[in-house]
Design an enzyme around this catalytic site. Sequence first.
Site, PDB file in Angstrom:
ATOM      1  N   GLU A 184     -66.600 -72.790  18.526  1.00 24.30           N
ATOM      2  CA  GLU A 184     -66.108 -72.400  17.475  1.00 24.30           C
ATOM      3  C   GLU A 184     -67.361 -71.715  16.565  1.00 24.30           C
ATOM      4  O   GLU A 184     -68.306 -72.339  16.752  1.00 24.30           O
ATOM      5  CB  GLU A 184     -65.326 -73.485  16.641  1.00 24.30           C
ATOM      6  CG  GLU A 184     -66.074 -74.257  15.381  1.00 24.30           C
ATOM      7  CD  GLU A 184     -67.328 -75.007  16.136  1.00 24.30           C
ATOM      8  OE1 GLU A 184     -67.128 -75.385  17.345  1.00 24.30           O
ATOM      9  OE2 GLU A 184     -68.154 -75.358  15.493  1.00 24.30           O
ATOM     10  N   LYS A 201     -79.308 -74.298  14.857  1.00 18.17           N
ATOM     11  CA  LYS A 201     -78.222 -74.707  15.683  1.00 18.17           C
ATOM     12  C   LYS A 201     -78.479 -74.413  17.052  1.00 18.17           C
ATOM     13  O   LYS A 201     -78.111 -75.243  18.117  1.00 18.17           O
ATOM     14  CB  LYS A 201     -77.331 -73.317  15.609  1.00 18.17           C
ATOM     15  CG  LYS A 201     -76.813 -73.318  13.918  1.00 18.17           C
ATOM     16  CD  LYS A 201     -75.477 -74.177  14.041  1.00 18.17           C
ATOM     17  CE  LYS A 201     -75.062 -74.136  12.619  1.00 18.17           C
ATOM     18  NZ  LYS A 201     -74.133 -75.284  12.442  1.00 18.17           N
ATOM     19  N   SER A 233     -83.375 -74.104   7.120  1.00 16.20           N
ATOM     20  CA  SER A 233     -82.391 -74.286   8.225  1.00 16.20           C
ATOM     21  C   SER A 233     -82.246 -73.086   9.109  1.00 16.20           C
ATOM     22  O   SER A 233     -82.028 -73.147  10.298  1.00 16.20           O
ATOM     23  CB  SER A 233     -80.983 -74.986   8.239  1.00 16.20           C
ATOM     24  OG  SER A 233     -80.231 -74.103   7.161  1.00 16.20           O
TER      25      SER A 233
HETATM   26  C1  LIG Z   1     -78.667 -71.334   8.813  1.00 17.51           C
HETATM   27  C2  LIG Z   1     -77.831 -72.546   8.746  1.00 17.51           C
HETATM   28  N1  LIG Z   1     -77.581 -73.616   8.038  1.00 17.51           N
HETATM   29  C3  LIG Z   1     -77.070 -74.529   7.591  1.00 17.51           C
HETATM   30  C4  LIG Z   1     -75.734 -74.440   8.241  1.00 17.51           C
HETATM   31  C5  LIG Z   1     -74.613 -75.570   8.084  1.00 17.51           C
HETATM   32  O1  LIG Z   1     -74.323 -76.338   9.097  1.00 17.51           O
HETATM   33  P1  LIG Z   1     -74.798 -77.846   9.361  1.00 17.51           P
HETATM   34  O2  LIG Z   1     -74.366 -78.292   8.001  1.00 17.51           O
HETATM   35  O3  LIG Z   1     -74.077 -78.092  10.626  1.00 17.51           O
HETATM   36  O4  LIG Z   1     -76.397 -77.823   9.659  1.00 17.51           O
HETATM   37  C6  LIG Z   1     -75.377 -73.179   9.131  1.00 17.51           C
HETATM   38  C7  LIG Z   1     -74.210 -73.119   9.665  1.00 17.51           C
HETATM   39  O5  LIG Z   1     -73.809 -72.102  10.226  1.00 17.51           O
HETATM   40  C8  LIG Z   1     -76.478 -72.380   9.354  1.00 17.51           C
HETATM   41  O6  LIG Z   1     -76.136 -71.226   9.955  1.00 17.51           O
END
Ligand SMILES: Cc1ncc(COP(=O)(O)O)c(C=O)c1O
Lengths: 609, 254
Positions: free
Chosen positions: A327, A305, A593
């Site tokens: 948000e 993020k 992620s």
């Molecule tokens: C660690 C992590 N992965 C994935 C996501 C999903 O978001 P996005 O689809 O925008 O990557 C989030 C959202 O809070 C997250 O914290």
Amino acid sequence: MKLKICGMKYQDNIEHVASLQPDYLGFIFYEDTPRHFDTKIPEISNTIKKVGVFVNEEISTVIEKVNEFNLQAIQLHGEESPYYCSILRSTELFSDPEPIEIIKVFSIKDEFNFAALDPYENTCDYYLFDTKGKLPGGNGYRFDWSLLNNYPSTKPFFLSGGIGLDQVDDIKKFKESEAYKYCYALDVNSKFEKEPGLKNISILREFINKLNDKKTMNYNVDEKGYYGEFGGAFIPEMLYPNVEELRQNYLKVMAEPDFQKEFNQLLKDYVGRPSPLYFAKRLSEKYNAKIYLKREDLNHTGAHKINNTIGQILMAKRLGKKRIIAETGAGQHGVATATVCALMGLECIVYMGEIDIARQAPNVARMKMLGAKVIPALSGSRTLKDATNEAIRDWINNPVNTHYIIGSAIGPHPYPDMVTKFQSVVSEEIKWQLKEQEGRENPDYVVACIGGGSNAAGTYYHYLHEPDVGIIAVEAAGLGVDSGESAATSVLGKEGIIHGCKTLLMQTKDGQITEPYSISAGLDYPGVGPMHAHLCKTGRAEFMSITDSEAMNAGLELCKLEGIIPAIESSHALAIFEQKTFKPDDVVVVSLSGRGDKDLENYIDYFKI
Amino acid sequence: MNRIQSKLKENKKLLSIYLTAGYPNIDDTVTIIQSLEKNGVDMIEIGLPFSDPLADGPTIQDSSTSALKNGMTTEVLFKQLKDIRKTVSIPLIIMGYFNPMFQYGVEAFCKKCQELGIDGLIIPDLPVDVYHNEYQAIFEKYGLINVFLITPQTSDERIRYIDSISNGFIYMVSSASTTGAQSGFGSEQTQYFERIAQMNLKNQQVIGFGISNNETFTQATQYAKGAIIGSAFVKYVTKNGTGSINKFVDTILG
Ligand SMILES: Cc1ncc(COP(=O)(O)O)c(C=O)c1O
């Protein structure tokens, strides 16, 4: 080979044609043709050159038109003399200091005496060869291209005259021939029309795709903010000035060298990039494929993020904004936003659903420590979707001094594209990291979980147009796709409008947006970003759904096999190996992620640790 | 001529009232409309509730959530309005967000509106250019007037564009806000009202957002053809029910 599309007439049609990204658009200022251009040219990309087409026109009129319509090229279709051409080449005549391109047309029937070109060798930039017919251009049939085998000059030329979709094969043959050597561009017109001056977009698109010989579906955003049929900016008028300001500036600002310098510097020194691309040996052994993990979990604040919030805070500063709103669902994006606001000394307000505030106490505390104000969203279902509504309402009430940092690749154009571009650093790094480790830039698959789709967009970005790279998108099935408690938008969603964009979203038959469910707060969003809706609809990406329990088990497995505690969102992406079998030498890159610290409570509860 | 256009020709300042369909009770829609007309209201906006009303403040959001809980849907509203033209003759406008219309089918929705005698639509999240390029022909085919919003931030150029494709009135949002956020008008607003009045637009303007009593109604209609009251009316029926609508209208008109 470049492409010129000639005989443009109608504003909307011009915008549509421009979205196909031709190199030249031609506007005919000759009055005795149904394609005579007499309106305004809408804003189009400055990578497209505007050509004015004239027939034996007064020089003063040509100059007037060039200045009025900001033309970059002049095409001369009559008996204009070399002297006439040379006058137009002097730059003082025009308000734009860039030299104007002169294209001199010669019409060919059964034969052509190339000596006619000689006097023009030094007075024009290009020749254009057209079919001789009743009209000066637009006759709709072609001449014998093999005549060009005798082309004596080295000046690049445009090939014109009756070129249509049915000639793609001939054009490909022509490309093999001697005559092609100096062919600079194709010029098309009447064969791509519904009526004179009104171009048929789908046939043009097909022509371009066939000519390029690629599966050239475009997966990037187009000029109007759409990915195929998805995207756009469905916003109330109250938001128009804010969004429009951003739309007009975001690409410009991102291209500024000092913006890039500051962005890259912060990604390196503050976020800790590049994030490692880690070959997960034991995981690979277990699933009999070469599995790499892109370690976004090692970024400052623990997830991908922050790549986006760094980019957007720099954008906000350059737009002169003093107040930041965001948000958040689980609090990851809220923390990443509060972090960059602290870094830049800007006021920060984070909207968070009342229910999420209760279940994500540690992240609420983090945001407060970082100086942000956390405002509970009390309306609707009091979760992420409602927090997003509240942030948008705040923006409506504070249109001048506030920037809204959206946390995923969602929202009205230009947000999905801007967020994607900030996150694209992920696949940019994968390319060179994989090259170092595997000797090739392209893996066989890239895999990412999708909430709104920002980590996925970043992971896919540089591979979207590489057909040998398979794209796998992983959605949260919650308790099961058919359980009524799910967030698998690609299966359960229908086309509709949410938070300012047209995309796939979960809704009732009546068009009311429904509440999704997933054990992972970051994936429980009722829509997906418009890019992903397009990837789904076109079949470019394979969509898979993973239940709560499959994800939790995959998360625990990663702890045991690799010593990494993943975020539950990322665990969804890891869970595909139980469902899908890869070949032993397949290279599969999974976006890890985020890290699992924020999810410890959940893991503890779930596994009764 | 469309009822909205005839109404705009009348030599008086217009009072327009917004109600949330299916609120406070599912069957209140028609009763409220009839009672508003009987008490001298000139025009009515019937709010088709939406789960995520971005342009609305808490009052209208809450009434929308209640109405949805009461079972209000597009189909139900259309059923309720089946015979509305037997008893009501003032202009009726449906105000709603785009997604429910999109799911119903824009053309089917417009056709149904025409059958019922609806005169116009207000769709805050359908942008002007999308309407202009994709839907204007359909609206016109079914004789519907689409009403666009402008705000203090809307540029003159864009106002002229909106004016050029409008054929009823322009909905002037009084300030940068969601519905129900303001109380009273300051000099910033009156300057904006004056600026717009001086533009000599082809379409007359009706001011909405932040009008709640006789004072704000009078102020707004000094500059515009009429004014729209939404949140204040929804609050009133929340508190007093639907039995004393005459009192509400009387205090507004003074
Ligand atoms: C660690 C992590 N992965 C994935 C996501 C999903 O978001 P996005 O689809 O925008 O990557 C989030 C959202 O809070 C997250 O914290």
